[in-house]
Every structure is written in structure tokens, then in C-alpha cells.
Design a protein around this motif. Sequence first.
Motif, mmCIF file in Angstrom:
data_model
loop_
_atom_site.group_PDB
_atom_site.id
_atom_site.type_symbol
_atom_site.label_atom_id
_atom_site.label_comp_id
_atom_site.label_asym_id
_atom_site.label_seq_id
_atom_site.Cartn_x
_atom_site.Cartn_y
_atom_site.Cartn_z
ATOM 1 N N ALA A 102 -4.865 6.820 -6.513
ATOM 2 C CA ALA A 102 -5.520 5.628 -6.343
ATOM 3 C C ALA A 102 -5.475 4.598 -7.873
ATOM 4 C CB ALA A 102 -6.973 5.464 -5.922
ATOM 5 N N LYS A 116 -2.029 4.397 -4.104
ATOM 6 C CA LYS A 116 -2.279 4.066 -2.868
ATOM 7 C C LYS A 116 -3.042 2.612 -3.083
ATOM 8 C CE LYS A 116 -4.432 8.514 -2.013
ATOM 9 N NZ LYS A 116 -5.672 9.333 -1.829
ATOM 10 N N PRO A 117 -3.016 1.719 -1.957
ATOM 11 C CA PRO A 117 -2.581 2.080 -0.649
ATOM 12 C C PRO A 117 -0.834 1.989 -0.513
ATOM 13 C CG PRO A 117 -3.596 -0.125 -0.604
ATOM 14 C CD PRO A 117 -3.698 0.294 -1.942
ATOM 15 N N HIS A 141 -11.716 4.134 -5.920
ATOM 16 C CA HIS A 141 -11.095 5.249 -5.364
ATOM 17 C C HIS A 141 -11.531 5.216 -3.880
ATOM 18 C CE1 HIS A 141 -10.262 9.477 -4.272
ATOM 19 N NE2 HIS A 141 -9.153 9.154 -5.055
ATOM 20 N N GLU A 142 -12.473 4.996 -3.697
ATOM 21 C CA GLU A 142 -13.005 5.262 -2.328
ATOM 22 C C GLU A 142 -12.396 4.094 -1.339
ATOM 23 O OE1 GLU A 142 -15.035 7.331 -0.326
ATOM 24 O OE2 GLU A 142 -15.743 5.961 1.444
ATOM 25 N N LEU A 187 -9.816 2.124 -2.025
ATOM 26 C CA LEU A 187 -8.385 2.487 -1.971
ATOM 27 C C LEU A 187 -7.881 3.636 -1.315
ATOM 28 C CD1 LEU A 187 -7.460 1.750 -5.738
ATOM 29 C CD2 LEU A 187 -6.785 0.280 -3.829
ATOM 30 N N SER A 188 -8.703 4.483 -1.049
ATOM 31 C CA SER A 188 -8.082 5.602 -0.396
ATOM 32 C C SER A 188 -8.441 5.322 1.288
ATOM 33 C CB SER A 188 -8.868 7.122 -0.570
ATOM 34 O OG SER A 188 -8.579 7.547 -1.908
ATOM 35 N N ALA A 191 -8.279 2.190 2.422
ATOM 36 C CA ALA A 191 -7.321 1.031 2.441
ATOM 37 C C ALA A 191 -5.959 2.018 2.808
ATOM 38 C CB ALA A 191 -7.296 0.366 1.526
ATOM 39 N N ALA A 192 -5.758 2.993 2.186
ATOM 40 C CA ALA A 192 -4.476 3.664 2.219
ATOM 41 C C ALA A 192 -4.413 4.115 3.682
ATOM 42 C CB ALA A 192 -4.214 4.420 1.457
#
Lengths: 126, 431
Positions: free
Chosen positions: A84, A105-106, B139-140, B142-143, B145-146
Amino acid sequence: MSRKVLLIEDEPNIAEAIRFLLTREGWQVETHAEGTDAVEVIQGANPDLVILDVMLPGKSGMDILRDLRELDDLRGLPVLMLTARGQLRDREMAESAGVSRFMTKPFSNAEVLTAVRDLHAQATQS
Amino acid sequence: MRDTLTGSRIRERRQIAGLRQAELARRVGISASYLNLIEHNRRRIGGKLLVDIAAALAVEPSLLTQGLEATLISALREAAADAVGQQAEVDSLEEFAGRFPGWAAVLAQMHRRVVSLERTVETLSDRLTHDPHLAASMHEVLSTAAAIRSTAAILAETQEIEPEWQDRFHRNLHQDAERLADSSKSLVAYLDDSDAADDRRGVPLEDAEAFFEQRGHHFPEMEGSEDSSAIDLSEIDSAAAKTVARGLLDVYASDAKAMPLEAVKAALAGTEPDPIKLAAQFSVDIATVLRRLAALPDGVLSRPTGLVVCDASGSILFAKSVPGFAMPRFGEACPLWPLFQALNRPLVPIRKRIVQLGRSAAEFDCYAYAWPQAMSGYDDAPVYRSVMLVRSVEEGGQGGQPVARVGPSCRVCPNADCESRREPSILSEGF
């Protein structure tokens, strides 16, 4: 013989999506969600390619990668790193640790598939 | 069929933008009464006026005229265009949205969220290195969203997908959508919403504020006692936070002694508080009165009351939140707050009615006052602190009073024309 990818990712839904995509491409996919014993798991699984998250419980993907590159038999193993954190210095840190491909990511599914295909093709040619 | 709800959509968008009817009317060169008729769908609107209003509200004209359905198709089209290396069946978009409207809406919503979050990440990226808590939150986000992006793309683009995989991905998508909503909310709360005191632990002042919040900002055992050591601080973890809390309690004790509770209640009986009169009655300065009013037990004052204290650098030293008034962290508050204006006029009590632009656009009565700290020697320049009391205003009460427009902080303020803006707002990116 089936190609094997080891996916080290602690986000179960990301791991599930990638597992689905790669299985459809004919890959045998094994998953692992811990950083602490990741190097031993990689050694035991003997994969053709590793997809490695950076932020993992116990040990960071960056440290795992450095440890891998210290080992003679895993020095050339293709490693696709997912993170990220996409800032330039993170990318530089991954490159100096010996990453084969760095992805933030994403990401899109197509990017992952393309990267896996490219890395595998490069590894089989060399 | 002619759309009849364009006016309602204009009204909704105007309120989201925090604009008053008169302000929007002025910007597009019509009278407020004519805009009122438009907003109540009693006048048709089109052509240049529609385009001008859409521009003033920073939205596409089609969003005002065509509503959700066209917006949904357009969002799906964008999702298809953004799908790298994948060819979605764009010709079948309307059929897809028609047959599965719920899933189409989920896909469009997820795509909008991903785009919005990607832009937000750019906006915030330089802050990440300075704030480890923010880095973990991002980070939370984005993860998640991924996971959403990957899962939604599988559902949208895979031709034949086994029912058990389909069910699993629908379930994952739902889980991740909930998680993204929660993490986005807590991220915004972390940045700007003072109501989320529990999530803001970690630095001494915030731990001390959380302690005060938990006790309702009132300490009955300190009334009539000058000794703050009667208060048990064992629930505060760090020694630094205990020191900060003890300092705040010492001020509380001093204020309580100067303005005893029963006497304050008697002075306030049946009247709205007037800080100048109270200061004269109790022979104290205005700052003492403002702090004391914010520390009264529930029910003494008729409306919710908050407090902010800062030093001459603008750093927030203490905050008691009041519903609807966002108090940001890291001293990044709006410089238009009367709290900061008081620093330009020390010892002059300021009273100002303000509206804080944003989701609630609520109005507040503010009293602010700056006073010098004790001097340490002759010829020293005085160093000032400032305090602001923030009182909610009853709906429709005290109409006609001039209202100053202020923001929470630049990042989440919709006032694009503000001369005091320090950085662009992330609201323009649809966050």
C-alpha cells in the motif's frame, strides 16, 4: 507439470481474489498469511513464483525478501511484491532488497496477471 | 418524460456544498426568491442558468437534470474504461444495470470509492511520513480498496463463474464494503472530527482530553476544593498525559474557587449567560468565565457548550467538543475562528455568530478572549493564550444576526473562494 505460485498475504479477501485469478490461468496456488515463518514456508513449498505482501504479521515482506536473497537456492526466485506504500523510497528499498516486480495497492487484476506472466516467462527463458 | 426534480437536486447539492440560497443566487446572477422557486420545482430550468448553477456547485449539469439512473450508467462506463487490460461489454451496460440494478449500483459505488480513495491518497501521501497512525489507517483503507477492486472486477468481467465462487465473492464484497465504510469514516474522524475522542489516543493532550470527556468535563469532588490531587488519574497510562491532566485540573480548581457552583447557578437562573456581566459579578477575567461555563454539570446551561484553548502559535491546548462543530487535530483549524481572531485583539472580548461549513452547516454562538500569561521578568513581551466558548444555536433562533462563515480545517472545507485557504480541499475530489 503444474506451475506453482506461493501467495503470502494476510488480507484473506485479496488472497482469495488472486487465488481465483491465477487458478483460472492454470497456476497451482498456495497461500500463507504470516511473515514470521515465511522463508521456511517458501523453502518447503518450492514455488515457481512468490507474491509477497509488505506489511505482514511478525515480519515485513521487505525483511523476508532480503533473507531470501541471502539463500543460494532462492536468490533467483521471482518475487512480485504488493504494497500500500507506493512512494519512491519504498520502491527503491524493494529494488535494493532484490524485488523482481513492485506493485502498489489497489492494483487491477490485469496488472497482477500480466506481472505474473512476464515474471514466469523471464524465469523460464533464463 | 420531463424531469421534475431538477430543483430538488439543486437544493440537495447546494446544501452539501454548504452554500446559502442567497449566496448561490448571487453567484449565478438571479434573485434568491427565484432560486427558491426553482429549488421547489416550481420553475423549469435549463440552458445557461442550469450550466451556471452546476458550475457554481462544482457538479456536472447532467447530475442535476438526469438524476441517479444516468449517473449510474455513466459511473459504470467509467469503471469499464478504467479496467486495465480488460474489455467489459460496454454495449450491454444498460441491460446489465436494468437486470441487476443492485449489483450495478454496488459496482459503481465501489469504483467511485476506489477513484476517490486513490486521489485522496495522493493528497495525503506527504503526511504519511509524519504520522504513523495515519499511515496505518491508510494501509487499512488501501488494502480494503484493493480487495474490493479485485473482487468487483472478477464479478463484472468473468464470463462463467461457478455459483459457489460467485456467492463467496458477493459475500467478500459486502464485507469489504462495510469495512471500507468504517475505515474511511474513522479516517475522516481521526483527521477532523472531535467527537471520536476514543480513537484519538496516543499523545498526552489527547489522553488528557479523553479523560475529561469521560468525566463529562465536570468534577463534583473538586467543587469547593483547591486540591486537584483528589482526582484519581490511574486510568491514564502515560506519565506525560497525567502531567497534562493535572495541569488542566489545577486550572479547573482555580476557576471553581473563583466562581463557586451554587453562586454560578444562581447567577444563571432563568437567563442566558453573559460572560462580561459574570466576569464583573465574580471579579474574574473573561477567560475564567468561559472556562467555567464549559465545565458546568449537564442541565445548568440550556444548550450544548464546547471550549477550545490555544496558545499564540495556534496550537490547540485543550478542546471540549460540541455536536456539529468539528475540531481538527495538529493545530490545523480554520484561521477564521474567533479563537484566533481574539489573539489579534488581546483582552477584548469577542462575540460572533458563526456557521461551520460542512455536512451539518450548523450555527454556533462563540465568545472568544485572549489574555497574557504570567510575565517572567521586566521588559518581556507578553505571550497570549486564547479561549473560545462554542454554544449551539437553537434551530431558527435569533434570526437576522450576521453570521461569519468558517470551516473545520482547509482539507475538509467546501469554501473554495476562501482567501485564508492553506491547501486544497479533498472534498472537491468527492471524498
